[in-house]
Scaffold this active site. Sequence first.
Site, mmCIF file in Angstrom:
data_model
loop_
_atom_site.group_PDB
_atom_site.id
_atom_site.type_symbol
_atom_site.label_atom_id
_atom_site.label_comp_id
_atom_site.label_asym_id
_atom_site.label_seq_id
_atom_site.Cartn_x
_atom_site.Cartn_y
_atom_site.Cartn_z
ATOM 1 N N CYS A 78 -6.902 1.114 1.391
ATOM 2 C CA CYS A 78 -6.448 0.742 2.731
ATOM 3 C C CYS A 78 -5.805 1.893 3.489
ATOM 4 O O CYS A 78 -6.002 2.029 4.694
ATOM 5 C CB CYS A 78 -5.483 -0.444 2.646
ATOM 6 S SG CYS A 78 -4.033 -0.144 1.614
ATOM 7 N N CYS A 115 -0.840 -2.757 -5.323
ATOM 8 C CA CYS A 115 -0.435 -3.402 -4.073
ATOM 9 C C CYS A 115 -0.249 -4.898 -4.271
ATOM 10 O O CYS A 115 0.719 -5.488 -3.778
ATOM 11 C CB CYS A 115 -1.469 -3.125 -2.988
ATOM 12 S SG CYS A 115 -1.087 -3.903 -1.404
#
Length: 371
Positions: A204, A107
């Site tokens: 997440c 990410c």
Amino acid sequence: MTSIEPTHLGKKVIVGMSGGVDSSVSAYLLMKQGYQVEGLFMKNWEEDDTDEYCAAADDLKDAQAVCDKLGIKLHTVNFASEYWDNVFEYFLAEYKAGRTPNPDIMCNKEIKFKAFLEFADEILDADYIAMGHYVRRRDIDGTSQMLRGVDGNKDQSYFLYTLGYEQVARSLFPVGELDKSEVREIAKEMGLITHDKKDSTGICFIGERKFTDFLQTFLPAQPGNIETSEGEVIGTHQGLMYHTLGQRKGLGIGGLKNSNDDPWYVVEKDLVRNVLIVGQGGNHPRLMSNGLVANQLHWVDRKGPANGSKITVKTRYRQQDVPCSVTYDSDDVLRVIFDEPVAAVTPGQSAVFYDGEICLGGGIIDALIRD
């Protein structure tokens, strides 16, 4: 709190506002330094985006409240498509191949310091971007180095090793110079709503749901046997992808006859037979390795350490540095020999290298060296 001279008047910084305390204080500190600060909130996940699991709406609300308090503009951007293509599909492919990936590293590489930086450049005309990561930047001899954060317990350089010096040079990391407790104190002094907000943990896009339930939605489980390192079948597993080397909890094999009281650990995953192999004790011989082979190398200076260098390595986050020597099998394959054996080195995870406080870069653990 130390006063900071405003020496950066006119330079525009786009701060990645997550709705957490670290990015909140980053924005405040950059304002105090004289930067022209604006916030940018990223929405990176939409699949099963329900109130039960996804905190994005609350995070955006908190980010907006902080920006309102500081008197700065907050922009929003949706990177869900980029995240799915470049982070989530990688995550699934690695688990399907029997490895244990780290999506946070991907990410940072593909979203926060690529898509975000491009958006800040092209749409918002930024001079710099800033994040609430606990790392530091040092400019020296015409290039930028990435250093560990001052707070050793919160240092996040492990997650940022894929950055090149060009990206580091465009990035500011204000909280990297502080301890976490200082960051929360600053937020409290400024009356920021995030001052006591709990740190986000875990992956997440999974949120608060059970990891196994989430993964089974995308990858069908393949149950199989659990065997001891001597070959005795002592249980069953629901899928190798749910387990990682060195795992102790969640095996469901306690209290066996003819075994001592030492805890059981995952020591190997036999992908061919779909068997989870376990052994007793955290120093089980099959859990230990003398080195590793890493590929997909990224070096902050784009060159990497010299062949034969004596440096240190982390094979997982918050691990104590392990002294090692490194040699190149090729430009993109690094052979690493530890000074002392290391437990639970896990293929698919990242090996990140350091020279003192400097993060040099790293690569993906492809194989273990046990001889």
